[in-house]
Design an enzyme around this catalytic site. Structure first.
Site, PDB file in Angstrom:
ATOM      1  CE1 TYR A 188      -3.768  -2.412   0.186  1.00  0.00           C
ATOM      2  CE2 TYR A 188      -2.549  -3.424   1.983  1.00  0.00           C
ATOM      3  CZ  TYR A 188      -3.580  -3.470   1.056  1.00  0.00           C
ATOM      4  OH  TYR A 188      -4.403  -4.563   0.991  1.00  0.00           O
ATOM      5  NE  ARG A 236       0.466  -6.202  10.364  1.00  0.00           N
ATOM      6  CZ  ARG A 236      -0.341  -7.151   9.934  1.00  0.00           C
ATOM      7  NH1 ARG A 236      -1.382  -6.858   9.204  1.00  0.00           N
ATOM      8  NH2 ARG A 236      -0.124  -8.415  10.252  1.00  0.00           N
ATOM      9  CB  ALA A 408     -24.234 -29.049   5.109  1.00  0.00           C
TER      10      ALA A 408
HETATM   11  C1  FMN Z   1      -9.847 -10.219   4.928  1.00  0.00           C
HETATM   12  C2  FMN Z   1      -8.534  -9.672   5.349  1.00  0.00           C
HETATM   13  C3  FMN Z   1      -8.395  -8.315   5.576  1.00  0.00           C
HETATM   14  C4  FMN Z   1      -7.165  -7.811   6.000  1.00  0.00           C
HETATM   15  N1  FMN Z   1      -7.058  -6.474   6.263  1.00  0.00           N
HETATM   16  C5  FMN Z   1      -5.884  -5.969   6.729  1.00  0.00           C
HETATM   17  C6  FMN Z   1      -5.781  -4.610   7.108  1.00  0.00           C
HETATM   18  O1  FMN Z   1      -6.732  -3.849   7.049  1.00  0.00           O
HETATM   19  N2  FMN Z   1      -4.574  -4.174   7.550  1.00  0.00           N
HETATM   20  C7  FMN Z   1      -3.487  -5.000   7.664  1.00  0.00           C
HETATM   21  O2  FMN Z   1      -2.420  -4.543   8.088  1.00  0.00           O
HETATM   22  N3  FMN Z   1      -3.567  -6.300   7.319  1.00  0.00           N
HETATM   23  C8  FMN Z   1      -4.743  -6.809   6.882  1.00  0.00           C
HETATM   24  N4  FMN Z   1      -4.842  -8.145   6.599  1.00  0.00           N
HETATM   25  C9  FMN Z   1      -3.701  -9.019   6.885  1.00  0.00           C
HETATM   26  C10 FMN Z   1      -3.849  -9.609   8.286  1.00  0.00           C
HETATM   27  O3  FMN Z   1      -3.720  -8.615   9.265  1.00  0.00           O
HETATM   28  C11 FMN Z   1      -2.812 -10.715   8.566  1.00  0.00           C
HETATM   29  O4  FMN Z   1      -1.527 -10.175   8.447  1.00  0.00           O
HETATM   30  C12 FMN Z   1      -2.918 -11.907   7.634  1.00  0.00           C
HETATM   31  O5  FMN Z   1      -4.264 -12.287   7.491  1.00  0.00           O
HETATM   32  C13 FMN Z   1      -2.109 -13.099   8.151  1.00  0.00           C
HETATM   33  O6  FMN Z   1      -2.276 -13.305   9.528  1.00  0.00           O
HETATM   34  P1  FMN Z   1      -3.374 -14.319  10.141  1.00  0.00           P
HETATM   35  O7  FMN Z   1      -2.947 -15.706   9.772  1.00  0.00           O
HETATM   36  O8  FMN Z   1      -3.365 -14.051  11.614  1.00  0.00           O
HETATM   37  O9  FMN Z   1      -4.675 -13.982   9.509  1.00  0.00           O
HETATM   38  C14 FMN Z   1      -6.064  -8.668   6.165  1.00  0.00           C
HETATM   39  C15 FMN Z   1      -6.207 -10.032   5.918  1.00  0.00           C
HETATM   40  C16 FMN Z   1      -7.426 -10.540   5.528  1.00  0.00           C
HETATM   41  C17 FMN Z   1      -7.544 -12.013   5.286  1.00  0.00           C
END
Ligand code: FMN
Ligand code: SF4
Length: 706
Positions: A188, A236, A408
């Site tokens: 981003y 981040r 289901a």
């Molecule tokens: C649906 C979705 C939305 C996400 N939105 C953000 C976000 O707004 N900001 C961000 O830093 N990371 C975002 N991420 C990344 C997550 O914060 C995270 O780094 C990633 O899903 C992997 O970690 P996890 O296994 O705990 O989900 C998003 C991930 C998903 C799947």
């Protein structure tokens, strides 16, 4: 507090705020705000559920500081005007009420904006092709072929954006958030400027490390100037970009030092730019803890707290990582969509009851971010839906038969029993699991077994009476008030194939698990053996999993699909990794054993004739080619509804859900069961579409009851 996971539940300080525990909700764009970007009731409900679960800090996902030039999702949060403050204040309070610190992430999506759909801002002019990015290009035809043009911001625009970020941070503070996080990861805008791979500028914001860091550092400094130097600012960023010429761990250690020096209060480590999506939104193939190397190294270089995330699911592992000093905090994003009560279950030692996120990305990424809908989770239909909170124990328990022990059927049975109904679950085979059982056989899909284990455990702990190896008769069903049919789907051979059609094998038999040592194995199941070269005919998960399994055991696999693009209806990042593996390579940070042969995909085609040792394949233009092969496997599926029809004809009150209604993925099956439960009414009102309706007006109830 008495808990076996004491490291997770030890307080920690970030700047001037003290977190009561080390479990952090990682920012997640839940795409649930109003179209204007104002906080909605859904936002409040979603985040307060997670706060209730007991996280120490909750970072609200991508919130746009300047929606005119970039909003990551069409219903993402916005903070670019004072009119957003009241809603943000309610959101902060709904989190703080449960003891969690509330932090709001500011994100300018830059080149990955969903809105506006033109004039995308970036560090550099270029054309990008990112079908899986949060910019949702996938929904636009031919986006992958044509790409989209993004443009370099002018120096003046960058300077203006620094103030815009600081103003948004001020609003976040004004709303009562305990801190603000800058999203400088995943490609981003801020991340784009920091990236040695993406940033080709030659002004003071590009080129050297110092210049690439300048935009982010100026934003940090301006926020501190506007909000006070004690106001916590977290950053981040992606430790590894996983592209040649991109940032790696060595530079990320320098980034950490510079950010600490600039007064940043904590580091939230992530991975990827959108060119390397596997590492950012890690699908099932990524193992737990694959990012721990990053915080372990960065912690050695700085004193400020470090938060790590990505595929962290198991409390034992998470607790141990803190104990070993590999990270200060544990970040959970998808896990809390899937089970917002993870911290509470961990605190009380209810570990086997945690619904672990299986990293399928089907509900959260594909059906929400990609399809531009509000957030959901494939295996937690209650995610984001307050209707589930209103469900109460019934005062009029019904005798319900559920036919079929797939996802289901199990979800419907489990939830109906929770409501207090008397439920009997019939499964004709010797194992509960249905279509998800085959996934155990496809390397990279082992997490599906987490779900299978969880739901089987929940059924075992519930009051559901389970009748295995039992195919009920009409007579059996007459003893029940109501029947839920969840008999799944069966493979079939499409019409119009000539020759030795009997040689075509059903995929269910080919990927049937042979591991009789598994406690769940029905013992009498025998997988079908196939020869050296196998044609997999079909698309979707049945074909992907069958091809993956066969390739992994050294078969030469040729996929024939009538679709324009194989796997196009399945989750994009999963397909990205799958395609790399089909080509005998692997996605970033992974090192699976390459298949003996690459997997060949023939699109826009179908099988016309089966002969001894070969098949005839015909494409959309009626051109034919002959392919030598030992075996053919069909992955076409259709609803298995013979018995359902019998029940309907016999006048039974029966409702059809999941694949036996319409073949789909796991999300479809689990959500169908959830919808059944939401609509189920013990007064049995079925409308003309054989759907339950409840809460009909009193006058209608009165008319129907007479
Ligand atoms: C649906 C979705 C939305 C996400 N939105 C953000 C976000 O707004 N900001 C961000 O830093 N990371 C975002 N991420 C990344 C997550 O914060 C995270 O780094 C990633 O899903 C992997 O970690 P996890 O296994 O705990 O989900 C998003 C991930 C998903 C799947
Ligand atoms: S949809 Fe899949 S990846 Fe997303 S939260 Fe649910 S289980 Fe996890």
């Amino acid at each position: 507090m008495e808990t076996q996971f004491k490291h997770l539940f030890t307080p920690i300080r970030i700047g001037n705020m003290v977190l009561k525990n080390r479990i952090v909700h990682e920012p997640t764009d839940v795409s649930s705000s109003h179209s204007t970007g104002e906080v909605s009731e859904r936002d409040i409900h979603h985040h307060s559920e997670i706060a209730k679960g007991g996280v120490g800090m909750l970072i609200v996902g991508a919130t746009a500081p300047d929606s005119k030039t970039g909003r990551p999702t069409v219903t993402g949060l916005v903070a670019d005007g004072d009119n957003y403050i009241p809603g943000l204040a309610r959101l902060a309070q709904s989190i703080q009420r449960y003891g969690a610190k509330a932090v709001c992430q500011l994100q300018h999506p830059g080149r990955q904006s969903a809105i506006p759909r033109h004039n995308y801002m970036s560090s550099t002019d270029r054309v990008i092709k990112l079908p899986w990015s949060a910019g949702h290009e996938i929904v636009y035809a031919n986006a992958e072929e044509t790409g989209k043009a993004v443009r370099a911001m002018t120096t003046e625009e960058v300077l203006e954006m620094i103030d815009i970020f600081a103003e948004a941070a001020w609003r976040v503070k004004q709303a009562g958030f305990d801190g603000v996080e800058l999203h400088a990861a995943h490609g981003y805008l801020l991340s784009d400027f920091m990236s040695p791979y993406l940033n080709n500028r030659n002004d003071r914001f590009g080129g050297s490390f110092e210049n690439r860091m300048r935009f982010l550092l100026a934003v940090v400094s301006q926020i501190k100037a506007k909000c006070g130097k004690d106001y916590p600012v977290l950053v981040r960023y992606s430790v590894d970009e996983w592209v040649e010429g991109g940032r790696d761990l060595a530079e990320s250690i320098e980034v950490a030092k510079v950010l600490e020096e600039a007064g940043v209060d904590a580091l939230d480590l992530s991975q990827c730019i959108q060119e390397t999506p596997g590492s950012g939104f890690d699908p099932m193939q990524y193992p737990e803890g694959w990012t721990m190397y990053a915080s372990e190294a960065i912690k050695k270089a700085v004193k400020i707290p470090v938060l790590n995330s990505h595929t962290l699911r198991n409390p034992e592992y998470c607790d141990q990582m803190i104990a070993e000093g590999k990270t200060d905090m544990i970040g959970l994003a998808r896990q809390l969509l899937c089970d917002p009560y993870w911290p509470l279950k961990v605190q009380y030692g209810k570990v086997e009851d945690i619904r672990r996120c299986i990293s399928c990305l089907e509900g959260c990424w594909q059906e929400s971010m990609m399809a531009q809908k509000e957030i959901t989770c494939a295996i937690n239909p209650a995610c984001g839906r307050a209707e589930y909170d209103a469900l109460k124990k019934t005062e009029n328990p019904q005798k319900i038969a559920v036919v079929g022990g797939g996802p289901a059927g199990m979800e419907a049975a489990r939830r109906a029993a929770l409501l207090g109904h008397k439920v009997t679950l019939f499964e004709k085979s010797g194992e509960l699991g249905g279509a998800i059982l085959g996934c155990c056989m496809a390397p990279g899909k082992e997490k599906m077994k987490w779900y299978a284990d969880w739901i089987r455990t929940q059924i075992a702990k519930s009051n559901v009476e389970v009748k295995m190896n039992t195919a009920p008769t009409l007579k059996d069903h007459k003893k029940f008030d109501f029947v839920v049919n969840a008999t799944g789907a069966l493979s079939y051979v499409p019409e119009g194939v000539y020759g030795e059609v009997d040689r075509i094998k059903p995929f269910e038999k080919v990927i049937a698990c042979p591991r009789v040592k598994c406690p769940y194995h029905p013992k009498d199941r025998k997988p079908e053996k196939v020869g050296e070269t196998v044609v997999v005919w079909g698309d979707g998960y049945p074909a992907i999993d069958t091809a993956t399994f066969l390739a992994s055991i050294g078969k030469k696999v040729i996929i024939v699909t009538d679709q324009k693009e194989f796997g196009s209806a399945t989750e994009v990042i999963h397909m990205y990794v799958t395609r790399k593996r089909f080509a005998q390579t692997d996605a970033e940070a992974l090192d699976s054993k390459p298949y003996k042969y690459p997997v060949t995909v023939i699109e826009n085609s179908r099988i016309r004739e089966v002969r001894k040792g070969e098949i005839v394949v015909e494409d959309k233009a009626f051109n034919e080619q002959v392919i030598a092969c030992d075996d053919i496997v069909t992955c076409y599926v259709r609803p298995n509804i013979a018995f359902y029809q019998e029940m309907v004809d016999a006048g039974l009150k029966v409702f059809n859900i999941g694949d036996s209604d319409r073949p789909g993925n796991l999300s479809h099956a689990v959500h169908a069961a959830g919808d059944f439960i939401l609509n189920f009414d013990d007064k049995f009102i079925l409308n003309a579409n054989n759907c339950f309706i409840k809460d009909v007006p009193l006058e209608v109830q009165d008319i129907l009851s007479k």
